[in-house]
Write an enzyme that holds these catalytic residues in place. Structure first.
Site, PDB file in Angstrom:
ATOM      1  N   CYS A 398       0.837  -1.201   0.000  1.00 50.16           N
ATOM      2  CA  CYS A 398       0.000   0.000   0.000  1.00 50.16           C
ATOM      3  C   CYS A 398       0.877   1.260   0.000  1.00 50.16           C
ATOM      4  CB  CYS A 398      -0.973  -0.037   1.177  1.00 50.16           C
ATOM      5  SG  CYS A 398      -2.353   1.125   0.999  1.00 50.16           S
ATOM      6  N   HIS A 525      -3.421  -5.273   0.265  1.00 52.58           N
ATOM      7  CA  HIS A 525      -2.889  -5.773   1.536  1.00 52.58           C
ATOM      8  C   HIS A 525      -2.945  -7.299   1.558  1.00 52.58           C
ATOM      9  CE1 HIS A 525      -2.650  -1.965   3.905  1.00 52.58           C
ATOM     10  NE2 HIS A 525      -3.532  -1.569   2.998  1.00 52.58           N
ATOM     11  N   GLU A 527      -1.579  -9.343   3.466  1.00 54.35           N
ATOM     12  CA  GLU A 527      -1.517  -9.930   4.811  1.00 54.35           C
ATOM     13  C   GLU A 527      -2.883 -10.338   5.349  1.00 54.35           C
ATOM     14  OE1 GLU A 527      -1.574  -5.358   5.613  1.00 54.35           O
ATOM     15  OE2 GLU A 527      -0.926  -6.758   4.050  1.00 54.35           O
TER      16      GLU A 527
END
Length: 561
Positions: A398, A525, A527
């Protein structure tokens, strides 16, 4: 629907989220389908506008919901996909009731906390509990509800009253209350103290809720005498007093609960013993023990803004853990405050500056995660430059991707004033710009949020290979700035390749530097979708590159092995 309510007493931050997730894991291992709800009693509509220092990271769901980080724990532990409705806040409840009042739904009535707010809470819980979250048809068997905060907090009172009413309306066989409390040990005496838990349970009982099980948090295992005392004064059977003591890693918590037959007590209370099977936690046991036995580690420099509170980057830390374990390594994360890398810190705090740079140079790879605002940006740019010039594996997420674009424009294109409109609205060379559909007046839920599709522009790139040569990938987003489409041509001519774009091909999603072993930036993102046993492809790529295994891994997978 069967409900398991997890409340907390004495102090906040006891690990109710991990306890609730672990209860879900054990029940799922018994063959039951499980869903989760998190109640946050704060007045914010959602977690989207809250500082990470206040409340930890903002977890983003597929549907764009910006929610409490505990929902991330639920998704990782239970391997489910939750919705924004699974996070209930005081703000959402009051907003829905006030909207009804303005529409005239309560015409002629005096709108009050009881019954209107409490009814809204009950209706919300019952509606969300039946939404399938595991990819199967039909509602789950059990809904685990975590009530945030501590029993006795003023803001949680309407929720406790609503849950009291819910327990009464669904019946005893459909409601199980687990109270998480603290058993402190005073240094001088060394005795396990039960009085705080006694008071907490008394407070809960005074509000109309009686715990069926106690989950007692402590540093060391509970003594039998402590359990007997708790049982006597809290009116909970000794067999239902669970000791959730400190463990080497949180994957042990479901095993801890299983070993104390927590599942049997819960299933008995919910009248599910005939339906359930003995908990099958072999894979979970193997995972927990594998992590304990790892000896080799890899050093990862995490350069961010919110490093003072590690929960600010909880999903990033978990994704690194999943990737490292897949490579039989322990993650050794070096937290670097981005501002400590900046030249001005050399004058103000020379020791911190020198230590930050030494830490960066000792790391096997560099990760710059997401963030908002201009504090620390110069330090992140320096970290990206160091990684690019020294062939150190780099992953920018990001803001980290935007940082790599700014650094490349300044260092390679020679545009010294290149910047993001977020940090310098008047920059003559805006390489990162405000998204046209964003709102400049409202902050909450006005970003590009949730799961979006990214199309690979070429199969001949590292990220496409890491995603097993897929033509596209769906990942979660949370941003209001993007790479300026007008500078893409110039950047690509100088060697920076944008290998992933959105479906319009105007929004840049993934960048790579082909001349570098692993220099990747992503606007999304990754994750948030990493799972134990199924690590995020990009985090796995970073760790493989850091340990010199990336080429061999890609070759093996290209050959279909």
């Amino acid at each position: 629907m069967k409900y398991v309510l997890v409340t907390g007493g004495v102090v906040s931050g006891l690990g109710k989220g991990v306890t609730a997730s672990s209860i879900g894991v054990v029940l799922k291992a018994c063959g039951l389908r499980v869903t989760s709800i998190k109640i946050d009693p704060y007045l914010n509509t959602d977690a989207g506008t809250m500082s990470p220092f206040e409340h930890g990271e903002v977890f983003v769901l597929d549907d764009g919901g910006e929610v409490d980080l505990d929902l991330g724990n639920y998704e990782r532990f239970l391997d489910v996909t939750l919705t924004r409705e699974n996070n209930i806040t005081t703000g959402k409840i009051y907003q829905s009731v006030l909207e009804k009042e303005r529409r005239g739904d309560y015409l002629g009535k005096t709108v009050q906390v009881v019954p209107h707010i409490t009814d809204a809470i009950k209706n919300w819980i019952e509606a969300v509990a039946v939404i399938p979250v595991d990819g199967k048809e039909g509602p789950a068997d059990v809904c685990v509800i975590e009530l945030g905060g501590t029993v006795g907090d003023i803001e949680s009172m309407p929720f406790i009253e609503a849950l009291r009413q819910l327990s009464f309306s669904v019946g005893q066989d459909n409601f199980c209350l687990i109270h998480v409390s603290l058993i402190p040990v005073l240094g001088v005496v060394g005795e396990q103290k039960t009085k705080p838990t006694q008071h907490s349970v008394r407070e809960l009982r005074a509000l109309g809720l009686t715990p069926h099980l106690l989950a007692c948090r402590s540093a060391q295992p509970l003594l039998e005498s402590t359990k007997e005392k708790l049982s006597q004064f809290c009116h909970v059977p000794a067999g239902n007093i669970l000791n959730v003591h400190d463990v080497p890693n949180i994957w042990h918590v479901p095993l801890l609960l299983r070993n104390q037959n927590a599942h049997h007590s819960i299933l008995k209370q919910l009248n599910l013993l005939d339906l359930a099977t003995p908990p099958a936690l072999q894979d979970w046991t193997k995972m927990a023990e594998t992590f304990d036995n790892l000896t080799e580690s890899v050093r990862i420099a995490l350069v961010g803004k919110y490093v003072g509170l590690t929960d600010s980057y909880l999903s990033v830390v978990k994704a690194l853990l999943h990737a490292c374990i897949a490579c039989s390594l322990k993650p050794s994360i070096d937290w670097i405050a981005a501002s400590d890398l900046e030249d001005c810190s050399a004058e103000l705090t020379p020791e911190a500056h020198a230590a930050a740079w030494q830490t960066l140079k000792n790391a096997a790879c560099v990760l710059v995660p997401g963030g908002f605002g201009d504090r620390g940006v110069t330090g992140m740019i320096l970290a990206a430059k160091y990684a690019r010039e020294n062939n150190v594996p780099y992953l920018g997420i990001c803001l980290g991707m935007q940082i790599s674009v700014i650094e490349f424009a300044r260092s390679v294109l020679g545009l010294e004033s290149a910047n993001s409109k977020e940090f310098d609205a008047e920059t003559p060379n805006p390489v990162v710009i405000f998204m046209p559909e964003g709102s400049r007046t409202h902050m909450g839920s006005t970003m590009r949020l949730g799961s979006r599709r990214t199309l690979f522009q070429t199969p001949d790139c590292i990220t496409s290979k890491l995603y097993h040569n897929s033509e596209y990938v769906d990942e979660r987003h949370r941003h209001r700035y993007e790479v300026n489409p007008e500078v893409i041509g110039t950047l690509e001519e100088c060697g920076l390749k944008f290998v992933g774009k959105d479906e319009t091909k105007k929004r840049m999603e993934i960048l790579e530097l082909p001349s570098h072993p692993f220099y990747v930036g992503v606007q999304f993102h990754p994750e948030f979708k990493s799972r134990p046993g199924r690590p995020s492809a990009l985090f796995l790529g970073l760790i493989l590159a850091a340990t010199g295994q990336l080429e061999a891994y890609l070759d093996r997978h290209q050959n279909g092995s």
